[in-house]
Motif scaffolding. Structure first.
Motif, PDB file in Angstrom:
ATOM      1  N   ASP A 190      55.014  86.245  24.162  1.00  0.00           N
ATOM      2  CA  ASP A 190      55.829  85.112  24.602  1.00  0.00           C
ATOM      3  C   ASP A 190      57.204  85.545  25.093  1.00  0.00           C
ATOM      4  OD1 ASP A 190      56.772  85.869  22.135  1.00  0.00           O
ATOM      5  OD2 ASP A 190      57.047  83.833  21.377  1.00  0.00           O
ATOM      6  N   GLY A 191      57.439  86.852  25.185  1.00  0.00           N
ATOM      7  CA  GLY A 191      58.658  87.363  25.782  1.00  0.00           C
ATOM      8  C   GLY A 191      59.903  87.102  24.959  1.00  0.00           C
ATOM      9  N   VAL A 192      61.026  87.068  25.661  1.00  0.00           N
ATOM     10  CA  VAL A 192      62.330  86.892  25.033  1.00  0.00           C
ATOM     11  C   VAL A 192      63.091  85.821  25.810  1.00  0.00           C
ATOM     12  CG1 VAL A 192      63.339  88.750  26.430  1.00  0.00           C
ATOM     13  CG2 VAL A 192      64.416  88.114  24.277  1.00  0.00           C
ATOM     14  N   SER A 193      63.897  85.036  25.126  1.00  0.00           N
ATOM     15  CA  SER A 193      64.634  83.979  25.819  1.00  0.00           C
ATOM     16  C   SER A 193      65.731  84.584  26.687  1.00  0.00           C
ATOM     17  CB  SER A 193      65.245  83.001  24.814  1.00  0.00           C
ATOM     18  OG  SER A 193      66.363  83.579  24.175  1.00  0.00           O
ATOM     19  N   ILE A 194      66.081  83.873  27.754  1.00  0.00           N
ATOM     20  CA  ILE A 194      67.151  84.347  28.633  1.00  0.00           C
ATOM     21  C   ILE A 194      68.458  84.461  27.861  1.00  0.00           C
ATOM     22  CG2 ILE A 194      68.591  83.695  30.604  1.00  0.00           C
ATOM     23  CD1 ILE A 194      66.161  82.718  32.027  1.00  0.00           C
ATOM     24  N   ALA A 195      68.708  83.518  26.952  1.00  0.00           N
ATOM     25  CA  ALA A 195      69.947  83.552  26.168  1.00  0.00           C
ATOM     26  C   ALA A 195      70.011  84.810  25.303  1.00  0.00           C
ATOM     27  CB  ALA A 195      70.048  82.304  25.298  1.00  0.00           C
ATOM     28  N   GLN A 196      68.899  85.143  24.640  1.00  0.00           N
ATOM     29  CA  GLN A 196      68.865  86.355  23.820  1.00  0.00           C
ATOM     30  C   GLN A 196      69.041  87.598  24.685  1.00  0.00           C
ATOM     31  OE1 GLN A 196      64.986  85.603  22.175  1.00  0.00           O
ATOM     32  NE2 GLN A 196      65.806  84.983  20.176  1.00  0.00           N
ATOM     33  N   ALA A 197      68.363  87.605  25.829  1.00  0.00           N
ATOM     34  CA  ALA A 197      68.462  88.754  26.724  1.00  0.00           C
ATOM     35  C   ALA A 197      69.883  88.926  27.239  1.00  0.00           C
ATOM     36  CB  ALA A 197      67.494  88.585  27.890  1.00  0.00           C
ATOM     37  N   LYS A 198      70.517  87.823  27.624  1.00  0.00           N
ATOM     38  CA  LYS A 198      71.876  87.911  28.169  1.00  0.00           C
ATOM     39  C   LYS A 198      72.855  88.415  27.115  1.00  0.00           C
ATOM     40  CE  LYS A 198      74.613  87.218  31.705  1.00  0.00           C
ATOM     41  NZ  LYS A 198      75.757  87.986  31.196  1.00  0.00           N
ATOM     42  N   ASP A 199      72.697  87.974  25.875  1.00  0.00           N
ATOM     43  CA  ASP A 199      73.575  88.449  24.802  1.00  0.00           C
ATOM     44  C   ASP A 199      73.418  89.956  24.606  1.00  0.00           C
ATOM     45  OD1 ASP A 199      75.311  87.974  22.347  1.00  0.00           O
ATOM     46  OD2 ASP A 199      73.513  88.844  21.425  1.00  0.00           O
ATOM     47  N   ALA A 200      72.165  90.431  24.584  1.00  0.00           N
ATOM     48  CA  ALA A 200      71.919  91.862  24.407  1.00  0.00           C
ATOM     49  C   ALA A 200      72.431  92.661  25.603  1.00  0.00           C
ATOM     50  CB  ALA A 200      70.426  92.108  24.206  1.00  0.00           C
ATOM     51  N   LEU A 201      72.244  92.125  26.807  1.00  0.00           N
ATOM     52  CA  LEU A 201      72.722  92.812  28.008  1.00  0.00           C
ATOM     53  C   LEU A 201      74.244  92.941  28.002  1.00  0.00           C
ATOM     54  CD1 LEU A 201      70.377  91.074  30.592  1.00  0.00           C
ATOM     55  CD2 LEU A 201      70.441  93.540  30.168  1.00  0.00           C
ATOM     56  N   ASP A 202      74.924  91.889  27.581  1.00  0.00           N
ATOM     57  CA  ASP A 202      76.391  91.935  27.514  1.00  0.00           C
ATOM     58  C   ASP A 202      76.853  92.999  26.521  1.00  0.00           C
ATOM     59  OD1 ASP A 202      76.572  89.932  29.375  1.00  0.00           O
ATOM     60  OD2 ASP A 202      76.903  88.327  27.913  1.00  0.00           O
ATOM     61  N   LYS A 203      76.174  93.075  25.373  1.00  0.00           N
ATOM     62  CA  LYS A 203      76.536  94.086  24.372  1.00  0.00           C
ATOM     63  C   LYS A 203      76.268  95.490  24.916  1.00  0.00           C
ATOM     64  CE  LYS A 203      77.683  91.319  20.933  1.00  0.00           C
ATOM     65  NZ  LYS A 203      77.441  90.006  21.600  1.00  0.00           N
ATOM     66  N   GLY A 204      75.161  95.652  25.611  1.00  0.00           N
ATOM     67  CA  GLY A 204      74.835  96.957  26.167  1.00  0.00           C
ATOM     68  C   GLY A 204      75.847  97.416  27.195  1.00  0.00           C
ATOM     69  N   GLU A 205      76.321  96.475  28.007  1.00  0.00           N
ATOM     70  CA  GLU A 205      77.263  96.832  29.067  1.00  0.00           C
ATOM     71  C   GLU A 205      78.626  97.228  28.507  1.00  0.00           C
ATOM     72  OE1 GLU A 205      78.106  95.177  33.592  1.00  0.00           O
ATOM     73  OE2 GLU A 205      76.955  93.984  32.161  1.00  0.00           O
ATOM     74  N   GLN A 206      78.935  96.783  27.298  1.00  0.00           N
ATOM     75  CA  GLN A 206      80.220  97.105  26.672  1.00  0.00           C
ATOM     76  C   GLN A 206      80.191  98.427  25.917  1.00  0.00           C
ATOM     77  OE1 GLN A 206      80.966  93.731  24.145  1.00  0.00           O
ATOM     78  NE2 GLN A 206      80.826  92.272  25.848  1.00  0.00           N
ATOM     79  N   THR A 207      79.007  99.014  25.773  1.00  0.00           N
ATOM     80  CA  THR A 207      78.846 100.216  24.957  1.00  0.00           C
ATOM     81  C   THR A 207      79.238 101.465  25.734  1.00  0.00           C
ATOM     82  OG1 THR A 207      77.021  99.166  23.776  1.00  0.00           O
ATOM     83  CG2 THR A 207      77.202 101.559  23.597  1.00  0.00           C
ATOM     84  N   LEU A 208      79.915 102.370  25.053  1.00  0.00           N
ATOM     85  CA  LEU A 208      80.241 103.652  25.668  1.00  0.00           C
ATOM     86  C   LEU A 208      78.976 104.487  25.818  1.00  0.00           C
ATOM     87  CD1 LEU A 208      83.511 104.513  23.712  1.00  0.00           C
ATOM     88  CD2 LEU A 208      83.318 103.608  26.037  1.00  0.00           C
TER      89      LEU A 208
END
Length: 456
Positions: A190-208
């Motif tokens: 059933d995949g992942v919700s867009i909201a969950q994905a966006k939160d994880a993507l934002d965290k990933g983009e902030q990581t060194l």
């Protein structure tokens, strides 16, 4: 490019236009073909083939689906003008890469206008990471630490490696964070919700940067490395023709004498990459199928085209395997014969143009072979197109045109070769595709600036 992981385990991902593959190099003192194995990521994703998983993403009702379930859902949604993402790597061919990655996904793909091109690539890399981890976790013969091995990826010969690697290194690091945060939801039906994905993507983009990516490997170089490791009788002069869905890559090599016989010196003038590949054949096939059909009332030609496009790869496989393929339209089963494709002017033009491109690379390798006093040249067919009969015919035509005075032999990847550990001989038809990730995991990159590709 030097590698800091030459004796350590490493993973190679080949996320192709149609299918993705993954292989693990275990390192140590084992012979090359015993030290590398394909990972059954297709078995984890519930794909048709245990070692191949479809490179597909689909956004549906606020959720992101990846892999076979995405393709299935996209086929059901073809009548409502919705599109999946059918390739992730082609964005890397953009002239200005960073602006291209920052572009929003079209509304026909993401109706919420949330995702950028880079987001889909990061999510797909995170999805592959979860598949790899699931395979390693489920195999008691593999060390758990292999899941964190340095990553490689295979790439067409589009741009300078350093330029692509700088961007991809960042995306791999972001994908590692996204994989940790979303976990098995990335491979759930059933995949992942867009909201969950966006939160994880934002965290990933902030990581060194965490330095997960070791390097990229040109696909034709990876094919040559696999040839040197698994062929029972590797020849001295070889032209690799690696036909995938999105591109065809060509590269020529001379096998060097001495050592373990697995060192290959590249014939640089033979290196080419072109868009004459599987997708072009799919387009011809879809147009022929459209000509046999008329959209039923309420279904536009665009919607019918969308439905056929999603089925094109299966239709093509059936067509070349059985001499015909069938598709259902408006309650009727319609049949397309192989002869209809091979007689089509567009297909004939494709073959002529492709033979000319191949002949130029053959000519470059032939010149070097003649200077070395060699009388034979092998054209090695790799990638998803390797088993298509017409490619052998085109290779023969290119050999006759560019290899005057030499004996030209056509060899298909994997036929009568050694097979890697854990690989079922009944699955040999897919070996030309799987072998690219195997060779990518094996290839020694330190000498490539000097135009050599050798095995670790």
């Amino acid at each position: 490019m030097s590698s800091d992981h030459s004796g350590q385990p490493r993973l190679c991902l080949d996320f192709g236009t149609a299918f993705s593959k993954a292989s693990l190099y275990l390192g140590g003192a084992l012979p090359a073909r015993e030290a590398v194995l394909p990972l059954a990521i297709g078995a984890i994703s519930r794909a048709d083939h245990p070692f191949l998983t479809p490179s597909v993403m689909f956004v549906d009702e606020g959720r992101i689906l990846i892999g076979p379930v995405a393709l299935e859902r996209a086929q059901r949604a073809a009548s409502v003008n919705r599109d999946p993402i059918l390739s992730f790597k082609t964005i890397l061919a953009a002239r200005d890469l960073e602006p291209a990655l920052a572009q929003k996904i079209p509304p026909s793909v993401d109706p919420t206008s949330t995702l950028r091109q880079r987001d889909t690539l990061v999510l797909y890399l995170a999805h592959l990471d979860q598949l790899v981890r699931a395979v390693i976790k489920g195999d008691a013969t593999l060390p758990p630490s292999a899941a964190d091995a340095a990553r490689r990826y295979t790439s067409p010969i589009w741009r300078m490696r350093d330029e692509a690697d700088r961007t991809m290194s960042r995306l791999f690091d972001e994908a590692a964070i996204v994989s940790v945060r979303l976990g098995e939801r990335l491979i759930a039906p059933d995949g992942v919700s867009i909201a969950q994905a966006k939160d994880a993507l934002d965290k990933g983009e902030q990581t060194l940067g965490i330095g997960q990516l070791e390097a990229s490997v040109f696909e034709a170089h990876a094919a040559a490395a696999a040839y040197a490791a698994f062929s029972r009788a590797p020849q001295r002069f070889v032209l690799v023709v690696d036909m995938g869905a999105g591109t065809t890559d060509l590269a020529g090599f001379e096998r060097l004498e001495g050592g373990d016989g697995q060192a290959l010196s590249e014939v640089v003038r033979a290196r080419q990459s072109c868009g004459l590949a599987g997708n072009e054949i799919d387009e011809v096939l879809v147009n022929l199928a459209l000509a046999k059909s008329r959209p039923r009332r309420g279904l536009s030609e665009e919607q019918l085209w969308r439905s056929l496009r999603l089925s094109a790869r299966k239709l093509k496989r059936d067509l070349f395997l059985n001499g015909k393929c069938a598709f259902e339209h408006d309650g009727k089963v319609r049949t397309l014969m192989l002869g209809e494709l091979t007689r089509a002017p567009a297909f004939k033009a494709f073959c002529r143009a492709f033979a000319e491109i191949c002949a130029a690379s053959v000519r470059a390798v032939a010149e070097r072979a003649k200077l070395a006093g060699e009388s034979k040249l092998t054209i090695l067919l790799a990638g998803g197109g390797a088993n298509l009969k017409f490619l052998t015919e085109v290779a023969n035509a290119a050999g006759a045109r560019g290899g005057e005075g030499l004996k030209i032999e056509i060899e298909t990847f994997g036929v009568n070769w050694y097979l890697p550990r854990g690989y079922d001989p009944f699955l040999q038809d897919a070996f030309p595709q799987v072998a690219i990730s195997l060779g990518g995991a094996l290839a020694h990159l330190a000498d490539e600036p000097a135009n050599a590709a050798a095995l670790a």
